[in-house]
Design an enzyme around this catalytic site. Sequence first.
Site, PDB file in Angstrom:
ATOM      1  N   HIS A 491     -50.602  12.433 -24.643  1.00 16.27           N
ATOM      2  CA  HIS A 491     -49.451  10.658 -24.049  1.00 16.27           C
ATOM      3  C   HIS A 491     -49.260  10.588 -25.626  1.00 16.27           C
ATOM      4  CE1 HIS A 491     -51.132   7.114 -23.026  1.00 16.27           C
ATOM      5  NE2 HIS A 491     -50.763   6.719 -24.136  1.00 16.27           N
ATOM      6  N   GLU A 544     -53.700  12.001 -27.112  1.00 15.44           N
ATOM      7  CA  GLU A 544     -52.521  11.407 -27.866  1.00 15.44           C
ATOM      8  C   GLU A 544     -52.471  12.590 -29.694  1.00 15.44           C
ATOM      9  OE1 GLU A 544     -52.427   7.422 -28.491  1.00 15.44           O
ATOM     10  OE2 GLU A 544     -50.651   7.054 -29.661  1.00 15.44           O
TER      11      GLU A 544
END
Length: 566
Positions: A491, A544
């Site tokens: 991400h 992420e």
Amino acid sequence: MNTLKSFFLFSMITLWCAACDSQGELSEPVILYNQVGYMVDAPKMVLVSPDVTEVIVRNASGREVLRASADAPVYWPLSGDSVRKVNLSAIDVPGQYRLVMNGAEREINVLEQPFTDVAKAAVKAFYYNRSGMAVDSVFGGPWARLAGHPDTIVYVHASAADENRPTGTVISSPMGWYDAGDYNKYIVNSGISTYTLLRALQDFPDYFDQLRIGLPDADSAHPDLLTETLYNLKWVLTMQDPNDGGVYHKLTTLKFEDFVMPHQAVNKRFVVSKSTSATLDFAALAAHSAGILCRYNDLVEMGEEALLKAIKAYDWALKNPDLLYFQPGDVSTGAYDDDVLTDEWFWASAELFLATGDQKYLEAAKSYYQRPSIPGWSQVDALGVLSLLDDVSLKDDVWIHQLKSDFLSLVDELVEVSKTSPYGISLSSFEWGSNSRVANEAMLKLFACKLTGSDDYWHSALSDIDYLLGRNATGYCFVTGFGDKKVMNIHHRPSIADGVVEPVPGFLAGGPNTVVFADCPNAERSLFPAKSYVDLACSYSTNEIAINWNAPLVYLAGGLDALLIK
Ligand code: 9MR
Ligand code: 9MR
């Protein structure tokens, strides 16, 4: 059926099916291993599923060099499965080896210094995340991109306004790294990240002095790690209001930008709220860096300025001790809000004392001291402890002895947990960014090794990196660009928007946890925290990347490599 019963049934089915495919046929055995490389003169462990009892090891020419039997299976409630440990430490010649078991094969590398490429890539990742600068193809290869976010026109948000800088005042706050997969810059998280990289530089100077990673602004007078760190430090120092010394909490758009390249993300940027946490983290980092900058002729002036700014920030915090960060109603980007600041006070006081020698800061540090915990963006007391323990002039001080004994007892506990943990790590829970906690624990272990010389500590850190590089319950090698089972869909806005198949390399994915399930509504996610990870770009809660997650990876990969050249 009540929830407990259905959870139990679910667990039983998971266990029963561990070695089956969807038709219930026997599938390949599971083997979990460090996919980058094992160190030649060090413990080497792989994990196998309960159906495997023995692993045969063959060298590159096919000759059998070892037959290792697997330990008894051990169940881990956090992963919902049982694994057996297989000790391959007897392999003592570098090379490629094939592991053969139950008809399946895997290859492992055994190397003198397996982590150099990971260390380089992990530093380079910060370069890829620079705001206000293009990534040149000479240095960035396929991940070259245009510059975005010059941040020379940044507006003072209403939450940060005062008579000197009313709402809408334009300030300039260029450079710095994007925090993560988003394009904002947050002081709290920059504090720990930048410090951790400086720590690596200080703890393994010979190694990092010569580590060259390919930066456009590199020069022979400075280690590349320092050059990279300066890019962010220069930004951090712009975040102080020169009028009163207070530090803005963050520089951000009002909402997260879309998944576009940096130069296409052009919404207005604001500095938002001054906060006590940001100001104390700023004070700590600025004071700490002053001591390092002053060792380089061309950076002495910057170091002196940093120290003055640190003192001014600390004074502001004394006058505004409880200005906690509250997200303004019109802002929805990362909050980094922390309501316990004892550890920030301790860290800032410790660094100010070390930088100035002024006893008033020492008294303050003593008053805020508590037994340290694992570093994280909201938990920075260990950083102050590391700085104090690193100062040779204090080594006979009685209070410092107490700190050292508290610190070592914390690390001893971690090492004990990792010895009995089925996966060989010290985690007993999985939070957002769980992989960074593994790396931060490993950093403390390596520091403890430097303090005491005990092998137990670095062996445990080595087991942590094995986990991050593939020997975990998901089987992924969590550093982008590395491994056999690669993370492909972080991400990370540039990785999503750049049209290049491979993600930007060198980033540590956040890793498994069960904090948020809704980020990818259609994805299958394990209910077991150690397995609850999906390699999907939508999964901001597990996939992420972030500067405070990569910094301890730099410390760990470089530190392990460095220890081996002694
Ligand atoms: O994309 C955002 C990511 O960079 C942040 O770290 C994350 C947590 O704050 O939030 C992401 O944005 C999501 C938002 O929080 C909720 N709606 C979906 C957004 C991403 O698709
Ligand atoms: O790392 C942060 C984690 O501890 C929080 O639980 C989470 C939600 O507030 O935010 C994480 O930090 C994100 C930040 O808010 C925005 N940039 C990306 C960070 C990593 O996901």
